[in-house]
Motif scaffolding. Sequence first.
Motif, short mmCIF file in Angstrom:
data_model
loop_
_atom_site.label_atom_id
_atom_site.label_comp_id
_atom_site.label_asym_id
_atom_site.label_seq_id
_atom_site.Cartn_x
_atom_site.Cartn_y
_atom_site.Cartn_z
N SER A 168 30.55 -18.30 18.80
CA SER A 168 30.64 -16.85 18.95
C SER A 168 31.69 -16.46 19.98
N HIS A 172 39.21 -17.81 12.81
CA HIS A 172 39.51 -16.61 12.04
C HIS A 172 40.12 -16.95 10.67
N ALA A 225 30.21 -13.03 14.64
CA ALA A 225 30.16 -13.46 16.04
C ALA A 225 29.00 -12.78 16.77
N VAL A 226 28.77 -11.50 16.51
CA VAL A 226 27.64 -10.80 17.12
C VAL A 226 26.33 -11.40 16.64
N TYR A 245 34.02 -10.53 13.61
CA TYR A 245 33.31 -10.06 14.81
C TYR A 245 31.85 -9.75 14.52
N THR A 264 38.87 -8.61 9.21
CA THR A 264 38.72 -9.09 10.59
C THR A 264 37.42 -8.59 11.21
N TRP A 265 36.98 -7.41 10.83
CA TRP A 265 35.73 -6.90 11.40
C TRP A 265 34.56 -7.80 11.04
N LYS A 267 35.12 -16.98 18.55
CA LYS A 267 35.50 -15.92 17.61
C LYS A 267 35.87 -14.64 18.35
N PHE A 268 35.11 -14.29 19.38
CA PHE A 268 35.42 -13.10 20.16
C PHE A 268 36.76 -13.22 20.88
#
Length: 126
Positions: free
Chosen positions: A24, A35, A52-53, A49, A45-46, A27-28
């Motif tokens: 995570s 990616h 990752a969250v 994330y 791309t969103w 990725k952040f």
Amino acid sequence: MNQKAKMLTRIFSIALSLVFGISSIAKFSGMELLHQPFREMCLSTWYVYFIAVLEMTMAIGILIKNVASMSAVGMNVIFAGMSFYFYYYQTPLYLIPTGILALMAITVAYFTHDDCVTVQGMPEKQ
């Protein structure tokens, strides 16, 4: 749950938490290697994330007794997506470590399901 099962569950929980937490954070931070798979599958791309969250949430949740089972099941959903990517876009040999991690998550989910918070409320103390 006996002592061996508790120890195994704790070890697996910590290992899975480290794997998901590090993934995570990577990725952040925008690590290109993590990616790239999303671009290969034509995902935005969103979505990187968002995953990752979810990974960070599950990495923290698997260490908390009352939500560890739900976090472990959620990890298996992520592992299913990883398995899809490895099978169709990479070499299937990458399915081996993913499968091992998935089995660890299944073990944690199985041994911690009695402690899980449900709609009915908190689990009973034994």
